[in-house]
Design an enzyme around this catalytic site. Structure first.
Site, PDB file in Angstrom:
ATOM      1  N   GLU A  32       0.860  -1.199   0.000  1.00 19.80           N
ATOM      2  CA  GLU A  32       0.000   0.000   0.000  1.00 19.80           C
ATOM      3  C   GLU A  32       0.882   1.230   0.000  1.00 19.80           C
ATOM      4  O   GLU A  32       1.336   1.639   1.061  1.00 19.80           O
ATOM      5  CB  GLU A  32      -0.921   0.013   1.209  1.00 19.80           C
ATOM      6  CG  GLU A  32      -2.033  -0.990   1.116  1.00 19.80           C
ATOM      7  CD  GLU A  32      -3.100  -0.777   2.174  1.00 19.80           C
ATOM      8  OE1 GLU A  32      -3.268   0.359   2.678  1.00 19.80           O
ATOM      9  OE2 GLU A  32      -3.767  -1.744   2.499  1.00 19.80           O
ATOM     10  N   TYR A 151     -16.996  -4.973   7.258  1.00 21.66           N
ATOM     11  CA  TYR A 151     -17.113  -3.974   8.315  1.00 21.66           C
ATOM     12  C   TYR A 151     -17.720  -2.715   7.708  1.00 21.66           C
ATOM     13  O   TYR A 151     -17.880  -2.608   6.497  1.00 21.66           O
ATOM     14  CB  TYR A 151     -15.758  -3.658   8.961  1.00 21.66           C
ATOM     15  CG  TYR A 151     -14.747  -3.097   7.982  1.00 21.66           C
ATOM     16  CD1 TYR A 151     -14.685  -1.732   7.714  1.00 21.66           C
ATOM     17  CD2 TYR A 151     -13.872  -3.928   7.306  1.00 21.66           C
ATOM     18  CE1 TYR A 151     -13.789  -1.215   6.809  1.00 21.66           C
ATOM     19  CE2 TYR A 151     -12.964  -3.422   6.396  1.00 21.66           C
ATOM     20  CZ  TYR A 151     -12.927  -2.071   6.151  1.00 21.66           C
ATOM     21  OH  TYR A 151     -12.029  -1.564   5.249  1.00 21.66           O
TER      22      TYR A 151
END
Length: 181
Positions: A32, A151
Site C-alpha cells: 500500500e 465492516y
C-alpha cells in the site's frame, strides 16, 4: 525492498522458502501503495523475478508451483500512476482488488459516505469504476478478485433525520474511529 535487485532476491527467496516449508498454496503481496513511477517499474520487476523463481523452485523440488497474487488499489491507477498491468497479467495468478475504504469518518468527518460502494452516483470512486479500469488496461477479468469489506463505519450525524449519502456529520460515532466490525 523492491528498489534493489539484491533485496528483491532476498525477499523472493525467503518468501518461497517459507511458503514451501509450510506447504502454502501460494503467496500474496500487499503493498500500500507504490507511489512513484520507479516504484511501479520495480513492482513489475518483482513480479517477473518472483514468477521465475517459483517456476524454478517447483521444477527443482518437484512440488506444485506456488500461486502468486497481489492485493492492489481499487483502480489500475493510483495517484496518476498506472500499475504495471502487463507484468502483473503475465506473472500473477490473480489480483485482489481492494474496493473499500473509499471514505471513513476519521478522514472525511463532515459528510457520510459509502465506504465500499459498488456503484456511486456521487463520485467516480466505486468498485465498478475500479474493476472497469483494470479491465480497460487489458487485464483479464478472469484474474480479478473483487474485495469487499466485512465492516462498516458510523458517523455522528448533525441531524438524525438526514441520514443518507452525503449527510452532514461531525466525525466518527460509536467507536473512536467509527469502525464497526
Amino acid at each position: 525492498m523492491a528498489s534493489n535487485a539484491g533485496t528483491r532476491k532476498t525477499f523472493i527467496d525467503s518468501s518461497i522458502t517459507i511458503g514451501s516449508s509450510y506447504n502454502f498454496h501460494g503467496l500474496d503481496l500487499h503493498w500500500e501503495f507504490p507511489s512513484t513511477t520507479t516504484d511501479m517499474t520495480n513492482l513489475g520487476l518483482l513480479f517477473k523475478e518472483w514468477r521465475e523463481a517459483v517456476e524454478k523452485e517447483s521444477k527443482n523440488s518437484n512440488k506444485p508451483q506456488l500461486l502468486l497474487t497481489a492485493a492492489v488499489y481499487y483502480s489500475s491507477v493510483f495517484c496518476s500512476l498506472s500499475y504495471p498491468a502487463e507484468a502483473m497479467e503475465n506473472n500473477l495468478d490473480w489480483i485482489n482488488v481492494m474496493a473499500f475504504d473509499f471514505g471513513a469518518p476519521t478522514w472525511k468527518p463532515n459528510l457520510t459516505e459509502a465506504p465500499a460502494a459498488l456503484y456511486n452516483p456521487f463520485s467516480e470512486v466505486s468498485g465498478d469504476s475500479g474493476i472497469s479500469s483494470w479491465i480497460q488496461t487489458g487485464f483479464p477479468a478472469r484474474k480479478i478478485v473483487f474485495g469487499l469489506p466485512y465492516y462498516g463505519y458510523a458517523w455522528k450525524l448533525k441531524d438524525a433525520n438526514n441520514h443518507g449519502f452525503l449527510a452532514p456529520a461531525n466525525g466518527p460515532d460509536i467507536t473512536a474511529n467509527g469502525a464497526l466490525g
